[in-house]
Motif scaffolding. Structure first.
Motif: not given
Lengths: 349, 529
Positions: A214, A217-218, A220
């Motif tokens: 995660t 993800y953050k 990006k």
């Protein structure tokens, strides 16, 4: 695992390959101007890097600090935090690790504690500009870059005065105790444990962090659109801070591995600019851990191959810097070049 | 060369109309058209056929509406005319002369200019600087001359604008006028406006229509791209309908009506909103004495009170720039509150981070969807998981479960009818309308307590708008509290149980939906009562 290469991945790979090809073409012109045959020059460069087993191992040894630094920078660049300070973070990590190792002497935990502290030192040195960015809004490009000089001169002072070795004439630290030396994995080479850690631990861990977690993800999301990331409940300050600190950690580790795997003492000339080379590599690898890994070995091969080129063809060592410089220009303009080629119909995806 | 008046019709009614116009019309020579195109086709690299053998013409000095659903190919056609896109095939005639439009600069030289749906002004530049940027012919920056020209042109259109104001300080309606001014300062004679009213309040729309009529009187040709039938009827001289990348027919506005047009735009569309009578519940969201600062440090919200009960839709009507933006941002944790309280049931929400607000079950459909609502470089499934990436099933122990992400994305794509080839495609590959569907899909699932919907259907076609409205009504019947902020008064009246009017950062009036006084409402919106 099924390997599926999407169109955009394919395009990214093509982009980097075009940059490399163009950089090599421009370098060929330089070779011609200095009276060398470029084909021969690249041949010797390849031979110098991968000509036999021990040369290949040397290339891997050369790759290790570049790989560690650029993996860290990939994390930072992914969320568009431009850490230009890996060189300083590398020196601070190396210095703190050395001081820890020398102070502890031969204990079973010397190596582990030194490694832990070098990582912390890199994190702390990156943490200062990180906090300045998130809390005061000061541009990290300027702070990280300028802190390189602070770090390098501070380290030079430390090894010239308080931590100077009592038994040599040069400004350098005392030799590391045996317990702090990274073991050699293949006898009669310089293939130390750090090389294996970088390849088999750092690459998978950074891959997991960036591509599967995660946090990745953050990273990006913040890099692509900070406003949407904030709206989505992502703490953008914390993400940027973490990204910079992680890149500092890996740079610090790279620095100490150079001391405890190669040099065995802290010296002012520890790094020939790995912190800056890492920037080229992270950009060429487009902040993708696998791309960065491949780019690292490529740049390491140029470093080592250039020795052979200069020996056989009497070329200046500076071609390493030249190729890196040209490469950076082409990597940064690769998107435009790609679009131009697509528009002209040379490339169809 | 005589040309038929109606182009490429596939409909019988269309054919009969063609016969009736082409005979008696005096407009059947190529030179009568300011702009005429035929056989235009455009297929995008992703395989989407946006324009398929399109024929279209605009007469000098007319207002022409290009009507169609999202994805009908209207914007693509206009981008071709303004030089932003190149057609695969087709011919373009400007004032009867065959020509090629290689880029926007060429288009402007030919007198064709376009105002895009997403404005292209530089926010930190002044009005004059923005105009000088494109219209300056010499290398020297002659700001003074540009300022004079701006004053002159804006005066001729009867509106006041200070050329030295920075764009970021202007409300959206004024920015649009600057876009139009910028074209006029470049001596454009054909203006193409892409969904011009989607960002305007009813009053601004009136003012905007006045300017369009003025332009027409000055001999300019205006093409308005729209998906609103009523709007096309009220402003244009002629209407061309596009569907599925083709022009279906062209018809004078005076010879048609709304229901006929709607049946051309969407084949067989019948409005069918289902309302379940819902009892109003306990107050869910209550705001008391709220003070919030705007971007320039001024107090934008000054002691605002409101409450939204469960099972209720509250519409917030008002002219843009009266504190709505600041209010919404404070409610969602994106802006600091200076004073007052925001509470969800008994939980305090003032000055809590966005993550806390999201976890309290507050959904937010933002107005600025490109900048705030979506991350264009990330995939559709990643975007759909944006607010819940830390939660199961999307991730476990900080590791993302990509299969769960794609599975839930596939469900949402089919439920909300998002036109997407693959959940792993980037959100940037979607059209504007489908991006809004993606945002709505993300915000309206997982049973939110409160929905803050800011212009939720702006730029959406009839079917998609109705789907969003239905979803909001469904959530209401399940007990959600919904705050609807919309510049579209029709939308507010259609959905709201109560309408609040905001002016100058305060609530200045309240109506229940069955006792709406439009005249009083308009006066309150203007602050004149």
């Amino acid at each position: 695992m099924q390997l599926k290469i999407s169109k955009s991945t394919y395009r990214s790979i093509l982009k980097s390959l075009i940059s490399v090809a163009l950089a090599l073409v421009v370098t060929s012109v330089l070779f011609i101007l200095t009276g060398a045959n470029p084909v021969l020059a690249y041949y010797y460069m390849f031979v110098g890097a991968f000509g036999n087993f021990s040369l290949t191992v040397e290339t891997l040894v050369r790759m290790t600090p570049i790989l560690l630094v650029s993996l860290g920078l990939a994390v930072s660049f992914k969320c568009k935090v431009w850490n230009i300070g890996a060189e300083g973070q590398l020196y601070m990590g190396a210095m703190v690790g050395t001081i820890a190792a020398v102070s502890l002497g031969n204990t079973p935990v010397t190596l582990l504690i030194s490694i832990a502290l070098c990582i912390l030192a890199g994190m702390a040195w990156a943490g200062i500009p990180a906090l300045m960015k998130t809390h005061l809004g000061i541009n990290e490009v300027i702070t990280t870059f300028l802190m390189n000089y602070v770090a390098i001169y501070f380290v030079q002072w430390l090894i010239a005065f308080p931590f100077r070795s009592p038994d040599t004439l040069f400004p350098e630290s005392a030799q590391l105790p045996a317990a702090a030396i990274l073991p050699i994995m293949v006898p009669s080479t310089r293939l130390h444990l750090g090389v294996l850690i970088a390849i088999f631990l750092a690459i998978p861990l950074v891959y997991l962090l960036m591509m599967r977690s995660t946090f990745g993800y953050k990273l990006k999301a913040v890099g692509e659109n900070p406003e949407a990331a904030r709206y989505g409940g992502i703490n953008i300050k914390r993400t940027m801070l973490m990204a910079l600190v992680i890149s500092g950690a890996l740079a610090g580790l790279a620095g100490f591995f150079e001391v405890s795997g190669i040099q065995f003492r802290m010296r002012g000339s520890l790094s020939p600019g790995y912190g800056y080379t890492g920037i080229v590599v992270a950009l060429l690898g487009q902040s993708n851990p696998i791309g960065v890994a491949i780019s690292s070995i490529f740049i390491a091969a140029i470093y080592n191959g250039a020795f052979e080129v200069s020996r056989v063809l009497n070329q200046p060592q500076g071609i390493v810097d030249f190729i890196q410089g040209v490469l950076i220009i082409f990597v940064l303009s690769s998107e435009s070049i790609m679009r131009f080629l697509e528009k002209k119909g040379v490339i169809k995806l | 060369m005589p040309l038929p008046f109606i182009f490429s019709t596939g409909i019988e009614e269309g054919l009969s109309k063609q016969a009736s116009f082409s005979g008696g019309s005096e407009i059947d020579h190529l030179s009568d058209y300011a702009l005429y195109v035929r056989g235009i086709s455009k297929t995008f690299s992703n395989g989407v056929v946006a324009n398929n053998d399109v024929t279209f013409g605009i007469i000098k000095g007319e207002v022409h509406a290009l009507l169609g659903e999202n994805g009908a190919g209207k914007t693509t056609l206009m981008k071709i005319l303004s030089g932003c896109l190149k057609p695969d095939r087709g011919e373009i005639y400007v004032n009867g002369v065959k020509t090629r439009i290689s880029d926007p600069r060429k288009a402007v030289q030919l007198g064709i200019g376009m105002v895009h749906q997403h404005f292209t002004l530089i926010p930190t530049f002044t009005v004059a600087e923005n105009i000088a940027l494109v219209s300056s012919s010499s290398r020297k920056l002659e700001l003074k001359a540009v300022e004079d020209k701006v004053r002159h042109v804006s005066k001729s259109l009867n509106f006041e604008i200070n050329p030295n104001t920075r764009i970021e300080e202007l409300p959206v309606g004024a920015r649009q006028k600057v876009e139009i001014l910028r074209l006029l300062c470049q001596d454009v004679s054909i203006l193409i406006l892409d969904e011009p009213t989607s960002v305007l309040t009813p009053l601004e729309v009136e003012d905007f229509f006045r300017i369009i009529r003025q332009l027409k009187n000055d001999g300019k040709s205006v093409i308005i791209i729209t998906h609103k039938v009523k709007e096309a009827l009220s402003i244009s001289d002629r209407i061309t309908i596009m569907r599925g990348g083709k022009t279906i027919l062209t018809i004078p506005s005076s010879q048609t009506n709304a229901s006929e047009l709607a049946s051309y735009v969407v084949e067989g569309f019948i409005p069918n909103l289902k309302r379940v009578p819902t009892a109003r519940g306990e107050p869910t969201l209550s705001v008391k004495g709220l003070f919030i600062k705007g971007d320039r440090g001024e107090m934008a919200v000054k002691g605002l009170d409101l409450s939204v009960h469960s099972g209720e839709i509250v519409g917030l009507a008002g002219v843009t720039g009266n504190g709505q933006k600041e209010l919404v941002e404070a409610l969602t944790g994106l802006r600091k509150v200076e004073g007052g309280s925001i509470s969800l049931k008994t939980c305090d929400l003032a000055n809590k981070p966005p993550n806390f607000v999201i976890n309290s079950g507050i959904s937010y459909i933002p107005e600025d969807r490109m900048r705030r609502g979506v991350i264009l470089g990330m995939t559709i499934s990643e975007n759909l998981a944006l607010k819940r990436i830390d939660k199961e099933p999307y991730s476990k122990k900080m590791l993302i479960d990509k299969e769960a992400l794609d599975k839930s994305a596939k469900e949402l794509i089919s439920i909300f009818g998002i036109k997407a080839s693959d959940p792993c495609a980037t959100a940037g590959s979607l059209s504007g309308g489908n991006i809004q569907k993606l945002i709505v899909a993300r915000e309206l699932t997982n049973a939110p307590n409160i929905v803050i919907a800011e212009q939720p259907t702006a730029g959406l076609d009839v079917k998609a708008s109705e789907a969003v409205h239905q979803k909001l009504l469904d959530l209401k019947s399940k007990g959600a509290a919904i705050l609807l902020i919309s510049a579209d008064l029709d939308e507010i009246m259609k959905l709201s149980d109560r309408v609040l009017i905001v002016f100058g950062g305060k609530i200045v009036g309240e109506f229940s939906s069955d006792s709406l006084d439009m005249e009083k409402l308009s006066k309150l919106m203007l602050g004149s009562e």
